[in-house]
Motif scaffolding. Structure first.
Motif, PDB file in Angstrom:
ATOM      1  N   LEU A 130       9.525  28.011  43.524  1.00  0.00           N
ATOM      2  CA  LEU A 130       9.365  27.167  42.335  1.00  0.00           C
ATOM      3  C   LEU A 130       7.907  27.135  41.886  1.00  0.00           C
ATOM      4  N   THR A 148      13.902  20.746  36.721  1.00  0.00           N
ATOM      5  CA  THR A 148      14.055  21.170  38.105  1.00  0.00           C
ATOM      6  C   THR A 148      15.395  20.697  38.605  1.00  0.00           C
ATOM      7  N   ASP A 159      11.809  28.632  37.982  1.00  0.00           N
ATOM      8  CA  ASP A 159      12.455  27.324  37.996  1.00  0.00           C
ATOM      9  C   ASP A 159      13.953  27.590  38.092  1.00  0.00           C
TER      10      ASP A 159
END
Length: 160
Positions: free
Chosen positions: A130, A2, A87
């Motif tokens: 996300l 991330t 992501d």
């Protein structure tokens, strides 16, 4: 990976940023120091616009050097391992407020040379996406306080 743990970069983007960093540190830094010294020798520094402009340019350059140093030190370089979930490094096609958009979730450095818009993983839209997959619906609060609905139509790894 991330983006909160670093910036994902392609090898090409990393190399481009490294070259810019090297140019600033090894060439431009010396040039601006020489420029400041030349302007300093012109006399009264209070009235010397060239000196102050060179010092301002030096400050901007040093800020960019620090920004690049941090990005390069914390970069995750390579191809995205795409599992279908969004992501950093994912190209997303989504319906946002009834309008279809295609954009990259990641950093603007990797999208240079493409026509993709970029939203960081920390942006309201990026953060809302996300972990989502194609077909998911979500929403986020825009800076103006308005709630924006988003439907993920397609997600794929960034290919350059």
């Amino acid at each position: 990976m991330t983006e909160t743990t670093g910036t994902w970069l392609t090898q090409e983007a990393y190399d481009r940023l490294q070259a810019e960093y090297d140019e600033l540190v090894n060439v431009k830094r010396a040039e601006i120091v020489k420029e400041i010294d030349e302007r300093r020798q012109e006399g009264d520094l209070k009235e010397n616009g060239g000196y102050h402009a060179a010092r301002d340019e030096q400050a901007k350059m040093e800020a960019r050097i620090e920004e690049l140093r941090h990005k390069l030190a914390n970069a995750h370089v390579g191809e995205v391992e795409f599992s279908g979930t969004i992501d950093a490094g994912t190209v997303v096609t989504a319906e946002v407020m009834g309008r279809e958009m295609k954009f990259l979730v990641g950093s603007r450095e990797i999208a240079e040379g493409t026509d993709l818009d970029v939203f960081s993983a920390q942006s309201p839209l990026g953060a809302a996406l996300l972990g989502r997959t194609a077909g998911d619906e979500t929403s986020y609060v825009a800076p103006n306080g308005k709630e924006i609905t988003v439907k993920v139509l397609h997600a794929e790894p960034f290919g350059g």
